[in-house]
Write an enzyme that holds these catalytic residues in place. Structure first.
Site, PDB file in Angstrom:
ATOM      1  N   ASP A  15      71.249  98.012 -21.680  1.00 32.58           N
ATOM      2  CA  ASP A  15      72.248  98.458 -20.705  1.00 32.58           C
ATOM      3  C   ASP A  15      72.156  97.565 -19.477  1.00 32.58           C
ATOM      4  OD1 ASP A  15      74.016  99.882 -19.136  1.00 32.58           O
ATOM      5  OD2 ASP A  15      72.739 101.643 -18.905  1.00 32.58           O
ATOM      6  N   ASP A  32      75.496 108.349 -17.484  1.00 31.55           N
ATOM      7  CA  ASP A  32      74.599 107.869 -16.433  1.00 31.55           C
ATOM      8  C   ASP A  32      74.434 108.950 -15.378  1.00 31.55           C
ATOM      9  OD1 ASP A  32      73.811 105.078 -17.020  1.00 31.55           O
ATOM     10  OD2 ASP A  32      75.963 104.750 -17.052  1.00 31.55           O
TER      11      ASP A  32
END
Length: 219
Positions: free
Chosen positions: A177, A38
């Site tokens: 996600d 991320d």
């Protein structure tokens, strides 16, 4: 039975390299298939996390597929650095492009760099934006929460988005996600998802057990 791919999110391990290395080593040992990097610039979302400068040290510790999820405003400015990095998949956000041609150009550039091409769709965005873009990508990442913060509650609207994309293409990879645990993950797989990205659920529980449950196993 469909094989479920589990991608452990780097987000819970923070920006400390020793924490990242420890966590990556742990999820590699206990059966994760991918590591979801991320990348947040503090502009597209409020948080700031690791970036491409971390990737090589992490690569030394694991052979997992690295999926770089770029939550950054100025993709064009940094894209070359990620293409040159050890990431296997580069996923960029639809929302940071005001011009569709610029987005398509960036997607083509990722493919020309011999990386898998991912396109992320944030939770508030209408999923129909992917209609004309699927031919340029290998994977659609559907955010089940608003991008930028871990530990949020799963939005069931994501299930409709998964089904929508799956109906458009039986072959495109669908990654999800945000708020993914054993229950929501199973719902996503039934809707047509292939890859489950999980952060808090894996990080805050027994790593092996959490990964096995996401894969639909009892341990």
């Amino acid at each position: 039975m469909k094989k479920v791919v589990v991608s452990a999110s780097s987000l819970p391990a923070g920006r400390n390299m020793s924490s990242q290395i420890e966590y990556l080593s742990r999820v590699t040992q206990y059966g994760a298939d991918m590591y979801h990097l991320d990348v947040m610039d503090g502009k597209f979302v409020k948080s700031k996390t690791l970036d491409y400068t971390y990737f090589e040290q992490l690569r030394e510790k694991s052979a997992l597929l690295f999926d770089a999820h770029l939550m950054v405003n100025n993709v064009e400015k940094v894209l070359d650095k990620y293409i040159k990095s050890s990431a296997n998949i580069i996923t960029i956000h639809y929302e940071v492009f005001s011009d569709t041609e610029a987005l398509i150009s960036a997607l083509k550039k990722i493919r020309a760099g011999k990386k898998m091409v991912g396109l992320a769709i944030d939770s508030p965005t209408d999923i129909s934006v992917v209609d004309s873009l699927l031919k340029y990508v290998d994977m659609i990442l559907i955010l089940c929460v608003k991008a930028g913060k871990g530990g949020q509650e799963f939005s069931k609207d994501a299930l409709k988005k998964i089904k929508y994309v799956r109906n458009l293409s039986p072959d495109i990879l669908i990654e999800v996600d945000g708020g993914i645990n054993d229950v929501t993950g199973a719902q996503c797989v039934r809707a047509g998802a292939d890859i489950l990205v999980s952060g808090s659920y894996i990080y805050n529980n027994d790593t092996y057990e959490a990964i096995q449950k996401l894969k639909g196993k009892n341990g």
